[in-house]
Design a protein around this motif. Structure first.
Motif, PDB file in Angstrom:
ATOM      1  N   UNK A  27     -32.764 -18.697 -12.743  1.00 50.27           N
ATOM      2  CA  UNK A  27     -33.475 -17.939 -13.777  1.00 50.27           C
ATOM      3  C   UNK A  27     -34.955 -18.307 -13.825  1.00 50.27           C
ATOM      4  N   UNK A  28     -35.253 -19.603 -13.769  1.00 49.22           N
ATOM      5  CA  UNK A  28     -36.650 -20.047 -13.856  1.00 49.22           C
ATOM      6  C   UNK A  28     -37.472 -19.525 -12.688  1.00 49.22           C
ATOM      7  N   UNK A  29     -36.877 -19.512 -11.497  1.00 51.59           N
ATOM      8  CA  UNK A  29     -37.598 -18.997 -10.331  1.00 51.59           C
ATOM      9  C   UNK A  29     -37.697 -17.473 -10.365  1.00 51.59           C
ATOM     10  N   UNK A  41     -37.166 -17.774 -18.915  1.00 47.34           N
ATOM     11  CA  UNK A  41     -37.364 -19.045 -19.601  1.00 47.34           C
ATOM     12  C   UNK A  41     -36.077 -19.877 -19.560  1.00 47.34           C
ATOM     13  N   UNK A  42     -35.980 -20.760 -18.581  1.00 48.41           N
ATOM     14  CA  UNK A  42     -34.801 -21.627 -18.446  1.00 48.41           C
ATOM     15  C   UNK A  42     -35.258 -22.986 -17.918  1.00 48.41           C
ATOM     16  N   UNK A  43     -34.898 -24.027 -18.644  1.00 45.01           N
ATOM     17  CA  UNK A  43     -35.279 -25.396 -18.262  1.00 45.01           C
ATOM     18  C   UNK A  43     -34.117 -26.363 -18.431  1.00 45.01           C
ATOM     19  N   UNK A  44     -32.902 -25.832 -18.553  1.00 42.10           N
ATOM     20  CA  UNK A  44     -31.756 -26.661 -18.897  1.00 42.10           C
ATOM     21  C   UNK A  44     -31.490 -27.770 -17.880  1.00 42.10           C
ATOM     22  N   UNK A  45     -31.567 -27.466 -16.593  1.00 41.20           N
ATOM     23  CA  UNK A  45     -31.326 -28.507 -15.580  1.00 41.20           C
ATOM     24  C   UNK A  45     -32.363 -29.622 -15.694  1.00 41.20           C
ATOM     25  N   UNK A  46     -33.602 -29.244 -15.939  1.00 39.84           N
ATOM     26  CA  UNK A  46     -34.681 -30.223 -16.089  1.00 39.84           C
ATOM     27  C   UNK A  46     -34.455 -31.091 -17.332  1.00 39.84           C
ATOM     28  N   UNK A  47     -34.106 -30.449 -18.436  1.00 44.80           N
ATOM     29  CA  UNK A  47     -33.898 -31.162 -19.702  1.00 44.80           C
ATOM     30  C   UNK A  47     -32.752 -32.163 -19.595  1.00 44.80           C
ATOM     31  N   UNK A  48     -31.673 -31.789 -18.916  1.00 42.37           N
ATOM     32  CA  UNK A  48     -30.474 -32.620 -18.847  1.00 42.37           C
ATOM     33  C   UNK A  48     -30.482 -33.658 -17.731  1.00 42.37           C
ATOM     34  N   UNK A  59     -38.174 -32.365 -11.236  1.00 47.35           N
ATOM     35  CA  UNK A  59     -39.409 -32.170 -11.986  1.00 47.35           C
ATOM     36  C   UNK A  59     -39.719 -30.682 -12.020  1.00 47.35           C
ATOM     37  N   UNK A  60     -40.754 -30.323 -12.763  1.00 47.60           N
ATOM     38  CA  UNK A  60     -41.129 -28.914 -12.859  1.00 47.60           C
ATOM     39  C   UNK A  60     -42.492 -28.674 -12.235  1.00 47.60           C
ATOM     40  N   UNK A  61     -42.577 -27.539 -11.574  1.00 46.27           N
ATOM     41  CA  UNK A  61     -43.830 -27.079 -10.992  1.00 46.27           C
ATOM     42  C   UNK A  61     -44.066 -25.677 -11.520  1.00 46.27           C
ATOM     43  N   UNK A  62     -45.071 -25.497 -12.347  1.00 47.73           N
ATOM     44  CA  UNK A  62     -45.330 -24.201 -12.997  1.00 47.73           C
ATOM     45  C   UNK A  62     -44.099 -23.691 -13.743  1.00 47.73           C
ATOM     46  N   UNK A  63     -43.372 -24.589 -14.412  1.00 45.09           N
ATOM     47  CA  UNK A  63     -42.209 -24.208 -15.191  1.00 45.09           C
ATOM     48  C   UNK A  63     -40.950 -23.939 -14.381  1.00 45.09           C
ATOM     49  N   UNK A  64     -40.981 -24.262 -13.087  1.00 46.13           N
ATOM     50  CA  UNK A  64     -39.835 -24.024 -12.218  1.00 46.13           C
ATOM     51  C   UNK A  64     -39.269 -25.365 -11.736  1.00 46.13           C
ATOM     52  N   UNK A  65     -37.938 -25.496 -11.689  1.00 43.60           N
ATOM     53  CA  UNK A  65     -37.347 -26.770 -11.280  1.00 43.60           C
ATOM     54  C   UNK A  65     -37.509 -27.024  -9.778  1.00 43.60           C
TER      55      UNK A  65
END
Length: 195
Positions: A135-137, A141-148, A157-163
């Protein structure tokens, strides 16, 4: 040719024969293990040694399964093979939470799970992101893998909001795969076994 020469030749013959048969059996077992436990279908618990050696040392005592606080470690179920009953983790069903003290390693008295100094030294596998299913790519708006991720900003890590997965730091716990599968029917992350 005397009697002592015949004895030496006979001994050498049997020595060579046992060596040959032993090598053939080892080759067969190695190929059978690859066939029995297809790569990508499971992870071994933290600290697991190389697969062939793991299968020879693991006594299927279930101690690692019983102490797992997340109930992530299960018995491998199969059809009449050498791996039945060995401990496996299927991240999409229940990932390793890298519990405090890595209780499974402590519970293993057979040497199939070797101690590690820190969770960053665990190497169960490596997570891979399928960007076309993420979804992020896809600019959602999805960051669940990053958050967990328990190793946030190191392994993931995130690059421009993408995992983005740092393969050198990823321990293969499968948490990112698990959480992705809870919100994404196609699951954009797959945790592959080490090696």
């Amino acid at each position: 040719m005397g009697d002592s020469d015949k004895i030496v030749d006979r001994r050498q013959f049997f020595k060579d024969l046992f060596y040959y048969v032993g090598n053939k059996a080892a080759d067969y077992t190695s190929k059978k293990i690859d066939r029995i436990m297809p790569k990508g279908d499971y992870l071994r618990p933290p600290g697991a040694i190389e697969e062939t050696e793991f299968l020879s040392l693991c006594t299927r005592c279930d101690e690692c399964i019983m102490v797992c606080p997340a109930k992530a470690i299960k018995r491998y179920e199969g059809f009449m093979d050498v791996a039945i009953g060995t401990p496996v983790i299927k991240p999409k069903e229940s990932p390793c939470v890298l519990c405090n003290g890595l209780l499974c390693i402590e519970a293993c008295k057979d040497g199939a799970l070797k101690p590690v100094d820190t969770v960053t030294q665990v190497k169960m596998g490596i997570a891979r992101i399928n960007k076309s299913q993420c979804f992020a790519w896809d600019d959602q708006d999805c960051h669940l893998c990053y958050i967990k991720c328990p190793l946030q900003d190191e392994a993931l890590y995130q690059e421009d909001g993408k995992p983005v997965i740092n393969e050198e730091k990823c321990v293969g716990c499968g948490i990112c795969e698990y959480v992705c599968s809870t919100i994404n029917s196609t699951c954009a992350i797959k945790t592959l076994p080490q090696g």
